[in-house]
Design an enzyme around this catalytic site. Sequence first.
Site, PDB file in Angstrom:
ATOM      1  N   ASN A  23      -2.257   7.489   0.496  1.00  4.39           N
ATOM      2  CA  ASN A  23      -2.504   6.109   0.908  1.00  4.39           C
ATOM      3  C   ASN A  23      -3.966   5.697   0.766  1.00  4.39           C
ATOM      4  OD1 ASN A  23       0.162   5.815   1.422  1.00  4.39           O
ATOM      5  ND2 ASN A  23      -0.018   5.714   3.662  1.00  4.39           N
ATOM      6  N   CYS A 125      12.129  -2.859   1.532  1.00  3.90           N
ATOM      7  CA  CYS A 125      12.287  -1.439   1.275  1.00  3.90           C
ATOM      8  C   CYS A 125      13.090  -0.857   2.413  1.00  3.90           C
ATOM      9  CB  CYS A 125      10.943  -0.741   1.130  1.00  3.90           C
ATOM     10  SG  CYS A 125      10.086  -0.562   2.670  1.00  3.90           S
ATOM     11  N   ARG A 130       9.061  -5.979   5.090  1.00  4.59           N
ATOM     12  CA  ARG A 130       7.684  -5.780   4.648  1.00  4.59           C
ATOM     13  C   ARG A 130       7.124  -6.904   3.773  1.00  4.59           C
ATOM     14  NH1 ARG A 130       6.831   0.493   3.205  1.00  4.59           N
ATOM     15  NH2 ARG A 130       4.680   0.014   3.623  1.00  4.59           N
ATOM     16  N   ARG A 406       7.226  11.566  -3.765  1.00  6.38           N
ATOM     17  CA  ARG A 406       6.276  10.446  -3.715  1.00  6.38           C
ATOM     18  C   ARG A 406       5.075  10.784  -2.847  1.00  6.38           C
ATOM     19  NH1 ARG A 406       8.483   5.806  -1.104  1.00  6.38           N
ATOM     20  NH2 ARG A 406       6.300   5.315  -1.338  1.00  6.38           N
TER      21      ARG A 406
HETATM   22  C1  UD1 Z   1       0.592   1.048   4.851  1.00  2.60           C
HETATM   23  C2  UD1 Z   1       0.929   2.455   4.406  1.00  2.60           C
HETATM   24  C3  UD1 Z   1       2.215   2.928   5.059  1.00  2.60           C
HETATM   25  C4  UD1 Z   1       2.109   2.788   6.575  1.00  2.60           C
HETATM   26  C5  UD1 Z   1       1.687   1.378   6.971  1.00  2.60           C
HETATM   27  C6  UD1 Z   1       1.399   1.234   8.461  1.00  2.60           C
HETATM   28  C7  UD1 Z   1       0.007   2.553   2.168  1.00  2.60           C
HETATM   29  C8  UD1 Z   1       0.242   2.604   0.704  1.00  2.60           C
HETATM   30  N1  UD1 Z   1       1.075   2.449   2.957  1.00  2.60           N
HETATM   31  O1  UD1 Z   1       1.642   0.190   4.421  1.00  2.60           O
HETATM   32  O2  UD1 Z   1       2.426   4.298   4.699  1.00  2.60           O
HETATM   33  O3  UD1 Z   1       3.364   3.077   7.156  1.00  2.60           O
HETATM   34  O4  UD1 Z   1       0.468   1.027   6.279  1.00  2.60           O
HETATM   35  O5  UD1 Z   1       0.436   2.144   8.866  1.00  2.60           O
HETATM   36  O6  UD1 Z   1      -1.121   2.630   2.623  1.00  2.60           O
HETATM   37  N2  UD1 Z   1       3.156  -7.305   7.582  1.00  2.60           N
HETATM   38  C9  UD1 Z   1       3.466  -8.654   7.555  1.00  2.60           C
HETATM   39  N3  UD1 Z   1       2.893  -9.435   6.591  1.00  2.60           N
HETATM   40  C10 UD1 Z   1       2.005  -8.934   5.674  1.00  2.60           C
HETATM   41  C11 UD1 Z   1       1.687  -7.566   5.715  1.00  2.60           C
HETATM   42  C12 UD1 Z   1       2.274  -6.767   6.695  1.00  2.60           C
HETATM   43  O7  UD1 Z   1       4.262  -9.133   8.355  1.00  2.60           O
HETATM   44  O8  UD1 Z   1       1.519  -9.710   4.830  1.00  2.60           O
HETATM   45  C13 UD1 Z   1       3.782  -6.437   8.603  1.00  2.60           C
HETATM   46  C14 UD1 Z   1       4.650  -5.351   7.982  1.00  2.60           C
HETATM   47  O9  UD1 Z   1       5.968  -5.806   7.694  1.00  2.60           O
HETATM   48  C15 UD1 Z   1       4.630  -4.296   9.056  1.00  2.60           C
HETATM   49  C16 UD1 Z   1       3.214  -4.416   9.629  1.00  2.60           C
HETATM   50  O10 UD1 Z   1       2.770  -5.726   9.282  1.00  2.60           O
HETATM   51  O11 UD1 Z   1       5.561  -4.572  10.044  1.00  2.60           O
HETATM   52  C17 UD1 Z   1       2.226  -3.385   9.114  1.00  2.60           C
HETATM   53  O12 UD1 Z   1       2.267  -3.354   7.701  1.00  2.60           O
HETATM   54  P1  UD1 Z   1       1.025  -2.898   6.805  1.00  2.60           P
HETATM   55  O13 UD1 Z   1      -0.023  -2.298   7.671  1.00  2.60           O
HETATM   56  O14 UD1 Z   1       0.635  -4.013   5.912  1.00  2.60           O
HETATM   57  O15 UD1 Z   1       1.682  -1.738   5.939  1.00  2.60           O
HETATM   58  P2  UD1 Z   1       1.427  -1.394   4.406  1.00  2.60           P
HETATM   59  O16 UD1 Z   1       0.033  -1.689   4.033  1.00  2.60           O
HETATM   60  O17 UD1 Z   1       2.533  -1.957   3.590  1.00  2.60           O
END
Ligand code: UD1
Length: 427
Positions: A23, A125, A130, A406
């Site tokens: 990550n 996913c 997400r 992965r």
């Molecule tokens: C990253 C990690 C993943 C980890 C997650 C939380 C990577 C490649 N992946 O995923 O392994 O589980 O952080 O620690 O680094 N959300 C929204 N709108 C947005 C963005 C996020 O509603 O525009 C929500 C998501 O649905 C989720 C929460 O915010 O419920 C946290 O998501 P986020 O921290 O963005 O996760 P990722 O970056 O996708």
Amino acid sequence: MDTIHIQGGRPLKGAIKIGGAKNAALPLMATSLLTAETLRLSNLPHLADISTMSHLLSEMGTTVSMEGNAPNGGHMGRVLALTSSDGVETTAPYDLVRKMRASVLVLGPLVARFGHARVSLPGGCAIGTRPVDLHLKALEAMGAEIELSEGYIEARAPNGLVGAHILFSNVTVGGTENILMAATLAKGETIIANAAREPEVSDLANCLVAMGAKIEGIGTDTLKVTGVKSLHGAEYAVVGDRIEMGSYAIAAAITDGDLLLEGARPDLMESVIDVLKKAGVEIIEEEKGLRVRGSGRLKGFDVMTEPFPGFPTDMQAQMMVLAAVAGGASMITESIFENRFMHVPELVRMGANINVHGSSAIVRGVDHLSGAQVMATDLRASVSLVLAGLVARGETVINRVYHLDRGYERLEEKLSACGAVIERVKG
Ligand code: UD1
């Protein structure tokens, strides 16, 4: 399709070297789009997601090459050189983005450097819908015009991005990373408030600084970025994988084992170490890393997933396996993703006593788990089934193991070197 077969019940003893964090590596690779000079990354893990990001970047015209030789054919000790010339394509196609959501991390760098990006909208996913709405809102605040059409995010900022005050309504790791990268080349100052503080975000910020970016507040929830005209090449080593470390720590704890996790950084894992200690696991800091010993007397605990420095959602499934074989009851609450208990029915098939109520799982420890045929559903759920297999009586067969590839480098090799009876059967 390959399957993993495990004969459970062997205590794990020995040492496991912790690899670079997937990550952290993925956003670091995307930063190469911010400069025409070469970015050299070392300590990259050898994983399917890294190959997917390499593939995406090279399809877009980035020159991607591996420098140096590794004794085992892996990435260890090798350097990935990425050069994104001015002629790079600004489209990230559906075929590649659908394989890995983190592909959306090319969006910020592309709009910032080229004033345009067309990136396939990542779908849902296994662990939830997400969305990327927060990434898009923040880019709009920086002057980008964003349209969604035919499944693509079309972002335009012909005169460049401008600094802005961004307040994320939710902590988002990917959102913070996308905006941090974009802000390095924006005009003026950008403040990112309620920024994610995950160590992988700090790793990205440190790499950007090595490339000439001006960033203050690294490691805090407020990042201040002063835009510069251009970034230059750099050499950077990816931070160690705290989730890999936590997963192997649990393997040692539940099998009554004794593992030295080489290169593990306790400062990145305090919340996990705290819960492990509460559960009765012995953890000793040593010069080379962290020693984890099962005490034979695990006890239940309560934990809730939270943004860093809280307990990571990416460790929730693994911690549930420990709860499943600990004495007494545990409550595990998932507060980050809405659908992250898919491992529960599989663990129940192995004899675990788990009841889910909304976003909490009540786990009552059982005397033993029993081997079974189980199905991997996502990356961290898959590794939880491997852990369950290591402690279960009899044979566990895990299907759909491509999820594991992965995120876990040479998993069978690392575990069998410490006494596990585990093999991959090609199918
Ligand atoms: C990253 C990690 C993943 C980890 C997650 C939380 C990577 C490649 N992946 O995923 O392994 O589980 O952080 O620690 O680094 N959300 C929204 N709108 C947005 C963005 C996020 O509603 O525009 C929500 C998501 O649905 C989720 C929460 O915010 O419920 C946290 O998501 P986020 O921290 O963005 O996760 P990722 O970056 O996708």
